[in-house]
Scaffold this active site. Structure first.
Site, PDB file in Angstrom:
ATOM      1  N   ASP A   1      46.784  42.754  33.577  1.00 10.91           N
ATOM      2  CA  ASP A   1      46.389  43.869  34.442  1.00 10.91           C
ATOM      3  C   ASP A   1      45.468  43.464  35.591  1.00 10.91           C
ATOM      4  O   ASP A   1      45.333  44.177  36.565  1.00 10.91           O
ATOM      5  CB  ASP A   1      45.686  44.956  33.594  1.00 10.91           C
ATOM      6  CG  ASP A   1      44.522  44.398  32.777  1.00 10.91           C
ATOM      7  OD1 ASP A   1      44.189  43.209  32.934  1.00 10.91           O
ATOM      8  OD2 ASP A   1      43.935  45.144  31.965  1.00 10.91           O
ATOM      9  N   HIS A   2      44.834  42.306  35.493  1.00 10.97           N
ATOM     10  CA  HIS A   2      43.872  41.917  36.531  1.00 10.97           C
ATOM     11  C   HIS A   2      44.529  41.164  37.682  1.00 10.97           C
ATOM     12  O   HIS A   2      44.390  41.519  38.836  1.00 10.97           O
ATOM     13  CB  HIS A   2      42.770  41.036  35.932  1.00 10.97           C
ATOM     14  CG  HIS A   2      41.705  41.785  35.201  1.00 10.97           C
ATOM     15  ND1 HIS A   2      41.955  42.501  34.058  1.00 10.97           N
ATOM     16  CD2 HIS A   2      40.378  41.926  35.439  1.00 10.97           C
ATOM     17  CE1 HIS A   2      40.816  43.046  33.631  1.00 10.97           C
ATOM     18  NE2 HIS A   2      39.853  42.712  34.461  1.00 10.97           N
TER      19      HIS A   2
ATOM     20  N   ARG B   1      33.120  37.512  31.667  1.00  4.67           N
ATOM     21  CA  ARG B   1      33.809  36.256  32.007  1.00  4.67           C
ATOM     22  C   ARG B   1      32.995  35.038  31.584  1.00  4.67           C
ATOM     23  O   ARG B   1      31.875  34.831  32.028  1.00  4.67           O
ATOM     24  CB  ARG B   1      34.181  36.226  33.495  1.00  4.67           C
ATOM     25  CG  ARG B   1      33.033  36.228  34.463  1.00  4.67           C
ATOM     26  CD  ARG B   1      33.518  36.446  35.894  1.00  4.67           C
ATOM     27  NE  ARG B   1      33.927  37.831  36.075  1.00  4.67           N
ATOM     28  CZ  ARG B   1      33.681  38.571  37.156  1.00  4.67           C
ATOM     29  NH1 ARG B   1      33.076  38.045  38.191  1.00  4.67           N
ATOM     30  NH2 ARG B   1      34.078  39.824  37.225  1.00  4.67           N
TER      31      ARG B   1
ATOM     32  N   SER C   1      30.288  41.565  33.845  1.00  2.31           N
ATOM     33  CA  SER C   1      31.512  41.060  33.219  1.00  2.31           C
ATOM     34  C   SER C   1      31.254  40.088  32.068  1.00  2.31           C
ATOM     35  O   SER C   1      30.244  39.395  32.038  1.00  2.31           O
ATOM     36  CB  SER C   1      32.329  40.356  34.295  1.00  2.31           C
ATOM     37  OG  SER C   1      33.224  39.453  33.716  1.00  2.31           O
TER      38      SER C   1
ATOM     39  N   ASP D   1      36.646  41.477  27.458  1.00  8.70           N
ATOM     40  CA  ASP D   1      36.353  42.233  28.668  1.00  8.70           C
ATOM     41  C   ASP D   1      35.187  43.158  28.339  1.00  8.70           C
ATOM     42  O   ASP D   1      35.178  43.798  27.278  1.00  8.70           O
ATOM     43  CB  ASP D   1      37.578  43.057  29.092  1.00  8.70           C
ATOM     44  CG  ASP D   1      37.386  43.627  30.481  1.00  8.70           C
ATOM     45  OD1 ASP D   1      38.006  43.118  31.428  1.00  8.70           O
ATOM     46  OD2 ASP D   1      36.582  44.582  30.610  1.00  8.70           O
TER      47      ASP D   1
ATOM     48  N   ARG E   1      31.572  49.381  38.743  1.00  8.91           N
ATOM     49  CA  ARG E   1      30.644  48.342  39.229  1.00  8.91           C
ATOM     50  C   ARG E   1      30.666  48.284  40.740  1.00  8.91           C
ATOM     51  O   ARG E   1      31.743  48.378  41.335  1.00  8.91           O
ATOM     52  CB  ARG E   1      31.078  46.965  38.698  1.00  8.91           C
ATOM     53  CG  ARG E   1      30.888  46.870  37.240  1.00  8.91           C
ATOM     54  CD  ARG E   1      31.078  45.479  36.697  1.00  8.91           C
ATOM     55  NE  ARG E   1      30.626  45.556  35.335  1.00  8.91           N
ATOM     56  CZ  ARG E   1      31.190  44.935  34.304  1.00  8.91           C
ATOM     57  NH1 ARG E   1      32.219  44.132  34.497  1.00  8.91           N
ATOM     58  NH2 ARG E   1      30.702  45.097  33.104  1.00  8.91           N
TER      59      ARG E   1
END
Ligand code: MIC
Ligand code: SF4
Length: 638
Positions: free
Chosen positions: A62-63, A533, A531, A117, A377
């Site tokens: 989806d990203h 990440r 995030s 996520d 964000r």
């Protein structure tokens, strides 16, 4: 017990439920998305496990859906094949945003979900124990290992009254952000309670639990009640319903009250989600762009309310409006029921159902523009344009403002905003590929941009290194390693992505660190918010960063530093933070002993003084740091 305690005790495999202490919980479900997923599956592969050990694992794409080169498409192919090999469901690009689809199709009250996520708590809207973490933690959970976290304090958010028609669920969480700030939720879980809860549908609840991530919270949860049953029934999943509520005498560490009937439409100003004011305070502000979508506000009801506002109008000539429905289910229903037609006729630019502009993949605003978004964000530069300004607000305010050309609430549209959640959603799971029973013959396809994981050595006992950057408070992982259409395609290539370290704030950073070959990062409060990440820890580690020395950490980022063997150090005193400058050379002696004791002395060789630092780590985290990261652990190898 409160709901959080009930959920945790049901999954507890290690430790005691004492706030602040490390506990281990069993994970029933995992989710990954493509931007963090490639690394998570490379890590999972490194563990040599044939089949996932969870009840359900889903890999979403989806990203990275903008394919300006081969990289993203190669990532999708890797994700599809690696999922088939190891027993993981694969949600194809085009099926929607992970959190929205997981809520619709897989979330189950009472179960635990770990996702790579930070917005994984979205499913807390269904009464799930849903937590975000770094990719390596998800890989471990897929391998059947417990997930370790500090037992959170539990905050009860008592809701009374009902929202007025032009006020929305987003305003509830914006109000909490206004009151508590982006670090107000660190070490805490939020449990929603009170008579106001029943008036909120599951998608509205999910907007709130989603954006609880912006408080820095470990997770957020709603009870599982009649609303939950109605939602699951409408998804054709009534059998998944499980009633969950707090005991009448449940205890909480804190209580916050919000009267829904008194809330006004709210808006977060640049560049932090907690810079919240009421829309009326900024009413009339000219805007250049509007984006409606993201995992926060892209449900069916959000989109229908938007369509009803837009119907018969045209987007203001000075405004570009883009809309991305959250899932294929929502998209298809909007098309079937004619709402898409109203959006198109109004001049909206319809995007595929994916994250898109939310993390800077497409629709970067023009120079100096003001962009109004329904996302969660608004960190500096996240939208792709460094000098633009992103404001966060509800879908109704966005739609009304897109027509007006300036910020305004949707009060004048109140008559058309009475929309109920459908009694049945259009269910079609064919875009989710089920893995074969036995995936041993599946060949995992890796394109040339997918590089294997770097190997890391154990922690050195003594070393010195320069301070390569000194930051202020609330540095987000978007500052440390940006997302966006340009950088996300490099998520499976650590050497390449490292070139973008701190690029949003200091374009000389990479070259300076490369030349030094090692370094220390110095930061303020709430370092690493946002995030999940893990590249924000992995890339610095790869480039030789030995320690990150700050006033306080955000939860997920600190665990990511531990996972990759970077020392997460805390200043004993703010004065020492003030004294340090970029380029000061810091000397660490007996670092291994220091980790074991939870404290050490650092010498500033440049300025000639020494100061104390400490580590707030469990014994297991200390051992992980000493061995140079989690992948070197026996647990990852057994
Ligand atoms: C985000 O909203 O920042 C992201 C992009 O979804 C991240 C994950 C990532 O960096 O890939 C998140 O929230 O964890
Ligand atoms: Fe995607 Fe944005 Fe949600 Fe992150 S916050 S998962 S980028 S929609």
């Amino acid at each position: 017990m409160n709901i959080i305690q009930k959920l945790i005790s049901k999954h507890l495999v290690e430790g005691e439920m004492i706030p602040g202490q490390e506990i281990g919980i069993r994970i029933d479900q995992t989710l990954t998305q493509d931007a963090t997923g490639t690394m998570a599956y490379l890590e999972f592969e490194a563990m040599n496990i044939t089949h996932v050990k969870t009840e359900l694992s889903v890999s979403y794409v989806d990203h990275n859906t903008i394919q300006i080169g081969f990289e993203n498409a190669d990532d999708h192919r890797f994700l599809k094949t690696v999922a088939a090999k190891h027993g993981i469901k694969y949600s194809r690009p085009g099926n929607g945003i992970c959190h929205q689809v997981h809520l619709e199709r897989f979330g189950i009250p009472g179960k635990s979900l770990l996702g790579s996520d930070s917005h994984t708590p979205t499913c807390g809207g269904l009464g799930m124990l849903a937590i975000g973490a770094g990719g390596l933690d998800i890989a471990m959970a897929m391998a059947g290992r417990p997930f370790r976290l500090a037992m959170p304090k539990v905050v009860k958010v008592q809701l009374t009254g009902e929202l007025r028609k032009w006020v929305c669920a987003k305003d509830i969480i914006l109000e909490l952000l206004r009151r508590l700030s982006v670090k107000g939720g660190v070490g805490k879980a939020f449990e929603y309670s009170g008579p106001g809860v029943m008036s909120l549908t599951v998608p509205q609840r999910a907007t709130i639990t989603n954006m609880g991530a912006e408080l820095g919270a470990t997770t957020s949860v709603f009870p599982s009640d009649e609303q939950t049953r109605l939602f699951l029934k409408a998804q054709g999943r009534e059998k998944d319903f499980y009633q969950l509520s707090a005991d009448p005498d449940a205890k909480y560490d804190e209580v916050i009250e919000i009267d829904l009937s008194k809330l006004e439409p709210e808006i977060a100003q640049p560049h932090q989600p907690d810079r919240v004011v009421e829309v009326k305070d900024l009413k009339g502000m000219k805007i250049d762009q509007v984006f409606i979508g993201s995992c926060t506000n892209s449900s069916y009801v959000d989109m229908v309310r938007v369509a009803k506002i837009l119907k018969g109008h045209l987007v203001h000539p000075d405004v570009s409006l883009s809309i991305a429905p959250g899932s294929r289910q929502v998209f298809e229903m909007l098309a079937a029921e004619g709402y898409l037609k109203d959006m198109i006729a109004a001049g909206a630019r319809i995007l595929e159902c994916a994250c898109g502009p939310c993390a800077g993949s497409g629709q970067a605003p023009s120079t100096g523009a003001k962009s109004l978004r329904t996302t969660n964000r608004n960190f500096l530069g996240r939208c792709g344009t460094l000098d633009s300004e992103v404001y966060l607000t509800g879908a109704e305010t966005c739609a009304a403002s897109a027509i007006a050309g300036f910020l305004t609430d949707a009060k004048e549209y109140a008559d058309v905003l009475d929309i109920e959640m459908p009694r049945s959603f259009s269910v079609d799971d064919r875009m989710i590929i089920n893995p074969p029973e036995d995936g041993s013959d599946v060949v995992v396809l890796k394109g040339p941009n997918i590089k294997s994981l770097p190997e890391f050595k154990e922690l050195e006992d003594s070393f010195s290194a320069p301070v390569v950057i000194k930051t202020g408070d609330n540095i987000s992982t978007d500052h440390i390693i940006p997302a966006g259409a340009k950088v996300i395609p490099l998520r499976s290539n650590v050497p390449e992505i490292s070139k973008y370290l701190f690029s949003r704030v200091d374009t000389t950073f990479y070259e300076r660190l490369k030349e030094a070959g090692k370094g220390i990062i110095v930061g303020g409060e709430n370092y690493g918010q946002g995030s999940s990440r893990e590249h924000a820890a992995l890339a610095p580690k790869y480039m030789g960063v030995k320690a990150v020395l700050v006033l306080s950490f955000a939860r997920i980022h600190m665990q990511n530093l531990v996972n990759f063997g970077v020392l997460p150090l805390l200043f004993d005193s703010r004065d020492d933070y003030e004294k340090l400058d970029q380029n000061d050379v810091l000397r660490f002696e007996d670092a291994r002993e220091g980790v074991k004791n939870g404290k050490m002395t650092v010498v500033d060789e440049t300025k000639g003084f020494s100061f104390g630092v400490h580590l707030v780590l469990s014994e297991r985290q200390k051992a992980t740091i000493l061995m140079g990261g989690l992948l070197n652990s026996v647990e990852a190898k057994k």
